[in-house]
Every structure is written in structure tokens, then in C-alpha cells.
Design an enzyme around this catalytic site. Structure first.
Site, PDB file in Angstrom:
ATOM      1  N   HIS A 150      50.282  45.036  37.159  1.00 45.17           N
ATOM      2  CA  HIS A 150      51.288  45.749  37.229  1.00 45.17           C
ATOM      3  C   HIS A 150      52.347  46.127  38.002  1.00 45.17           C
ATOM      4  O   HIS A 150      51.706  46.333  39.047  1.00 45.17           O
ATOM      5  CB  HIS A 150      50.648  47.039  36.489  1.00 45.17           C
ATOM      6  CG  HIS A 150      49.573  47.782  37.450  1.00 45.17           C
ATOM      7  ND1 HIS A 150      49.368  48.439  38.800  1.00 45.17           N
ATOM      8  CD2 HIS A 150      47.886  46.959  38.163  1.00 45.17           C
ATOM      9  CE1 HIS A 150      48.338  48.523  39.695  1.00 45.17           C
ATOM     10  NE2 HIS A 150      47.546  47.858  39.104  1.00 45.17           N
ATOM     11  N   ASP A 195      45.943  43.247  40.753  1.00 40.60           N
ATOM     12  CA  ASP A 195      45.449  42.407  41.981  1.00 40.60           C
ATOM     13  C   ASP A 195      44.046  41.701  42.193  1.00 40.60           C
ATOM     14  O   ASP A 195      44.130  40.524  42.094  1.00 40.60           O
ATOM     15  CB  ASP A 195      45.701  43.072  43.043  1.00 40.60           C
ATOM     16  CG  ASP A 195      44.595  44.638  42.885  1.00 40.60           C
ATOM     17  OD1 ASP A 195      44.363  45.113  42.166  1.00 40.60           O
ATOM     18  OD2 ASP A 195      44.479  45.090  44.306  1.00 40.60           O
TER      19      ASP A 195
END
Ligand SMILES: *[C@@H]1O[C@H](CO)[C@@H](O)[C@H](O)[C@H]1NC(C)=O
Ligand SMILES: *[C@@H]1O[C@H](CO)[C@@H](O)[C@H](O)[C@H]1NC(C)=O
Ligand SMILES: *[C@@H]1O[C@H](CO)[C@@H](O)[C@H](O)[C@H]1NC(C)=O
Ligand SMILES: *[C@@H]1O[C@H](CO)[C@@H](O)[C@H](O)[C@H]1NC(C)=O
Length: 480
Positions: free
Chosen positions: A97, A379
Site C-alpha cells: 500500500h 511490507d
């Protein structure tokens, strides 16, 4: 005097040359696409500079800026590069994101004032920003799997909520989408004009920031897309492991990795003093400060150019930031050396890699199906995939990072398919463990799909423990 001046001039010139050569390599400005048809793989190797050359020292502030990924116009990318007789068959995109508001607050301080509404007169801006907002307002009908349909489609709070995507985050992904549009749609005609629902595969975790990032990328890729032809699936696991999430050995690796991380932190005196100083400033116990993961909040201050918080006892400042960020970088280095995270990553990334090669193989066989796949993730999704692929040179996933698998068909030998792996626009194909020795063994220009298939079906597990031959064995091995 004259001699001294000339010496200084030479010295300056030498410094300039050294700087230029370093920055040319570093910013990947040396053209890499010199190799096209008819250039032997040998000369191609020589023409190709190492695309992942690191600067000699890691500067925490410089690294933090890369992590912020503040949108700028000039973006270089190597997506879509292949010899002319290759045809693009399918593309598989994994994104982190975009820029988000922190997930943690530093206790007893004012949280950073960042506005999460989308407005044209604030930087960074993208020409499609307003159109994106009005298109989102027309959606979504039945375009989302539950529980995604309860999420807002774009950020809209004057003071961001925790973890909310910011305007920066939206712009980052509009830009990613537009870049992929220019390469894959305009240049390589990946999708027909009348593309159908089945040709796009869209999947996101259940956070508003990942759904919104996916939508922004999709809007940049297919402006004014038809809502009726869009379907976003929901992925409950950040590892995107779908039905294969149960893996005890993976959890054991993770626990050992967390223990390593803890011991490594204890060894860092300056870090301890920094936390002590910050705890004194905000007047809380040092343990409570550490638990509040202050770097997450500090990165938001840093990326948004909002000054660090102050109290009556003083201010958190850039020196604190540098020490903690430098520790993160050192920790990443030790993490690679100790290989516990690697073990975790092989098992963590297997299911999604397995799914990806499955899609690629179906596409290679000419079966009807997805041409473009988008996984909107975190991540903690991208990082294990990078590690499992052996890309130890790749940086930790920045905001709006993109990892792309391209599948190509050789028009001259239609049964042969090849893959390319790109991370943030850089071609990492020949740095992956499944293709790094390719040029020593094969005269072929591109990395064969079979290499990736063998890696995922077998070599991953051999790399893990030398014995297991499949995911189930590797996940349940005694005494790992
Ligand atoms: C798209 O158009 C082509 C011809 O232009 C046609 O053959 C194909 O069936 C169409 N596909 C869909 C999904 O409508
Ligand atoms: C950051 O903020 C300071 C003032 O707070 C300003 O002088 C500076 O120009 C800003 N930098 C950027 C890159 O916006
Ligand atoms: C890998 O993919 C195959 C289909 O190609 C499937 O049968 C198998 O269950 C998958 N394994 C895992 C662990 O996801
Ligand atoms: C592989 O398995 C054999 C027998 O099960 C065992 O003796 C050997 O130590 C194992 N090798 C590794 C690298 O784990």
C-alpha cells in the site's frame, strides 16, 4: 601557488568523476536495454552494469527518503523490456500500500497533523486525482467480496485515522497504475479493448489502505474502468497463503528470528541511550516507549516534513531518528546473514508463489484466464517473497513498492516461455536464486519459466533443509 591550485583542481575533478560514476550506477542511469535481438548473451553481460550496486555507506536519512517514496515526475523503469520476437502473455503485480498514517502513536505527544482528504491544491498531486474520486463515488455495486464492501473507497478524514492511506499514498499508486498502463496496455497490448472480468484477477487484504491502493493503481491502469467488470477478492492472510496457511515450522523460524532481533537490539548501546533520552522527553518508562514503536510515527513526521514532537522536557529530533533508522538498517543486514528470516520466508512465500506459477503455466498453455493479476498487500507480504527469491540486494519494501512477474512467449518457439522479475522498476531476474547462474549454463536471453517452476516445486525446500521435497514435509519436519 600555481602547483597547489592545479592540484586542487585535479582533486576536485577526481571527486566529481567519482561522484558521477557512483551516482550514474546508483540511480541506474546507465542504459541497460542495450541488449536486443542478435546480441550474444556474452556481450550482453558485459554491457549490463550491476543494476543493484549499493552506495558504499548506507546513510539513514537517504534510506528513509527512499522509503517515503515521495512522488516525482522522473521515474525510470524496466518493465516490459524484451527482445522484439517475444510476446507478453501475462503480468502478476504485488504492491505494498502507499504512504499511510502511523499505526502507533508516541504516548503523551500530539500526533502528527496530516490531512487524509484528497484535494487538488495540495502536493503531491496527480492529474487523475479528481477523476479518481468521482469514479469511486460511482462505485461499487457488487464489486467486492465481503467484508471489503464495508470499507471506504478512498481516504477522506481531515485528520487521518490510524493507518489511513494519505493523498501521497493515492498519488503513488495512480502513478504506478499509469506507468503500467503505458507499458503493458499501450505498448504491449496486454488486454483487449473489451477485456472481461476473468482476465483481471484482483485480491487485497481487508484493510482500507490496501483496498484503496489497489483501486488507485487500477484506476491509473484502466481509467474510468467499468465497475461491473471488476471484482476484488478478499485475502485474510498477509502472506496470501489462502488455504495453506498452517505451517508450524514457519512459525518456529519466525520465533527464532524475533529472538535474534531482540538480542541484536540489546547489543546496540547508542540505540538504548536514544530510547532512554526519548523516554525522558516524553516522560514514560523506556519499555512503554519501545512498545509504542516510535519509528513508525517518526517516519510519518519525516515523510510529511512535519517537525518531530516536543514536550516541556525537550524535543524528539533528527539525531534520535537517525540512530533508530540506522539500527533498522543494521538489523536488516544481520537478518540476511543469520538466515532465520530466510527459512521463514521460504515457507511463508511458497503458497503465493505456487499460485503464481500455476496461473503462469495456465496462461502459457493458452488456457483462458487472467492476463493481469494484482495483489494489494503489505511490507510483510513483499518482504518474504523477495527474501525467498534470494534477492538479498533488494531494499525493504518502501511505500507503494511494486514487485512484478512478467510472463513472455517466444514467437519463434511458441512453446518456450520466460519470466522476468522486477522490483520498483529494476530488473532483478538474474539476481534471483533460480536464474542467477543462467548465463553460465544457457545461451538463452531470457530466464525460462521452468527455472521458476522447479524452484517453487522443489528447490525452495532443498534450500530450506536439504531434505524436504514438498511444502507439507517442510512445514511439519520434526526438530527444525
Ligand atoms: C472481444 O472482441 C473480439 C473481436 O474484436 C471478439 O472475438 C471477442 O469474443 C470479444 N470478447 C469479449 C469478452 O467480448
Ligand atoms: C519543510 O518544512 C520547512 C518548514 O517547516 C520548510 O522550510 C521546508 O521548505 C519544507 N521542505 C519541503 C521539502 O517541503
Ligand atoms: C500448489 O499448487 C498446486 C496446483 O498446481 C496445488 O495442487 C497445491 O495444493 C499447491 N500447494 C500449496 C502448498 O499451495
Ligand atoms: C536428511 O535426512 C536424513 C535422514 O532422515 C538425516 O540423517 C539428515 O541429517 C538430514 N539432512 C539434513 C540436512 O537435515
Amino acid at each position: 601557488m600555481l602547483f597547489r591550485n592545479r592540484f586542487l583542481l585535479l582533486l576536485a575533478l577526481a571527486a566529481l568523476l567519482a561522484f558521477l560514476s557512483l551516482s550514474l550506477q546508483f540511480f541506474h542511469l546507465i542504459p541497460v536495454s542495450a541488449a536486443k535481438d542478435g546480441v550474444s548473451s556474452k556481450s550482453r553481460k558485459r554491457l549490463m552494469p550491476n543494476p543493484v550496486t549499493e552506495p558504499p555507506v548506507t546513510d539513514p536519512v537517504y534510506e528513509a527518503l527512499l522509503y517515503c517514496n515521495i512522488p516525482s515526475m522522473a521515474e525510470r523503469s524496466m518493465e516490459g523490456h524484451a527482445p522484439h520476437h517475444f510476446k507478453l502473455v501475462s503480468v502478476h503485480v504485488f504492491i505494498r500500500h502507499g504512504d499511510r498514517y502511523p499505526l502507533y502513536t508516541i504516548p503523551k505527544t500530539k500526533r502528527p497533523e496530516v490531512d487524509c482528504t484528497l484535494v487538488a491544491n495540495r502536493k503531491p498531486y496527480h492529474p487523475k486525482l479528481e477523476a479518481f474520486v468521482s469514479h469511486m463515488a460511482k462505485g461499487p455495486g457488487a464489486s467486492f467480496e465481503s467484508p471489503l464492501n464495508s470499507l471506504p473507497l478512498y481516504p477522506n478524514h481531515p485528520l487521518c485515522e490510524m493507518g489511513e492511506l494519505t493523498q501521497t499514498g493515492v498519488v503513488q499508486h495512480l502513478q504506478n497504475g499509469q506507468l503500467l498502463r503505458d507499458i503493458y496496455l499501450k505498448k504491449h497490448k496486454l488486454l483487449p479493448h473489451n477485456w472481461s472480468t476473468e482476465q483481471l484477477y484482483l485480491e487485497t487484504t481487508g484493510k482500507s489502505r490496501t483496498l484503496q491502493s489497489g483501486l488507485a493503481l487500477l484506476y491509473g491502469f484502466l481509467p474510468d474502468f467499468d465497475w461491473k467488470r471488476i471484482y476484488f477478492r478478499h485475502q485474510p492472510s498477509a502472506l496470501f497463503c489462502s488455504g495453506s496457511c498452517y505451517c508450524p515450522v514457519r512459525n518456529q523460524y519466525l520465533e527464532k528470528e524475533q529472538r535474534r532481533q531482540y538480542l541484536f537490539r540489546l547489543k546496540n548501546g547508542p540505540l538504548d541511550r536514544t530510547y532512554g533520552d526519548m523516554a525522558r522527553i516524553v516522560d514514560i518508562p523506556i519499555k512503554q516507549l519501545r512498545a509504542a514503536n516510535p519509528i513508525d510515527s517518526m517516519l510519518c513526521h519525516f515523510c510529511h516534513n512535519v517537525s518531530f514532537p516536543c514536550t516541556r522536557s525537550g524535543c524528539i529530533d533528527m539525531e534520535h531518528f537517525k540512530v533508530i533508522k540506522a539500527h533498522q538498517l543494521d538489523d536488516e543486514r544481520e537478518r540476511r546473514e543469520k538466515k532465520l528470516y530466510f527459512g521463514y520466508s521460504l515457507l511463508g512465500a511458497h503458497p503465493i508463489l505456487n499460485q503464481t506459477i500455476d496461473r503462469m503455466q495456465r496462461a502459457a498453455q493458452g488456457k483462458k484466464g487472467e492476463l493481469f493479476t494484482l495483489y494489494s498487500a503489505h511490507d510483510v507480504t513483499l518482504s518474504p517473497i523477495l527474501s525467498a527469491l534470494g534477492l538479498s540486494e533488494a531494499r525493504f519494501p518502501r511505500f507503494a513498492a511494486r514487485l512484478i512477474f512478467e510472463l513472455w512467449q517466444d514467437r519463434e518457439k511458441p512453446r518456450e516461455h520466460s519470466v522476468r522479475i522486477l522490483y520498483n522498476g529494476i530488473d532483478f531476474t538474474f539476481h534471483t536464486s533460480f536464474c542467477q547462474d543462467h548465463h553460465k549454463r544457457s545461451p538463452k536471453h531470457m530466464c525460462p519459466l521452468e527455472n521458476l517452476v522447479h524452484f517453487v516445486k522443489r528447490d525452495m525446500f532443498v534450500a530450506l533443509d536439504g531434505n524436504s521435497t514438498n511444502y507439507y514435509d517442510a512445514c511439519h519436519r520434526e526438530g527444525a
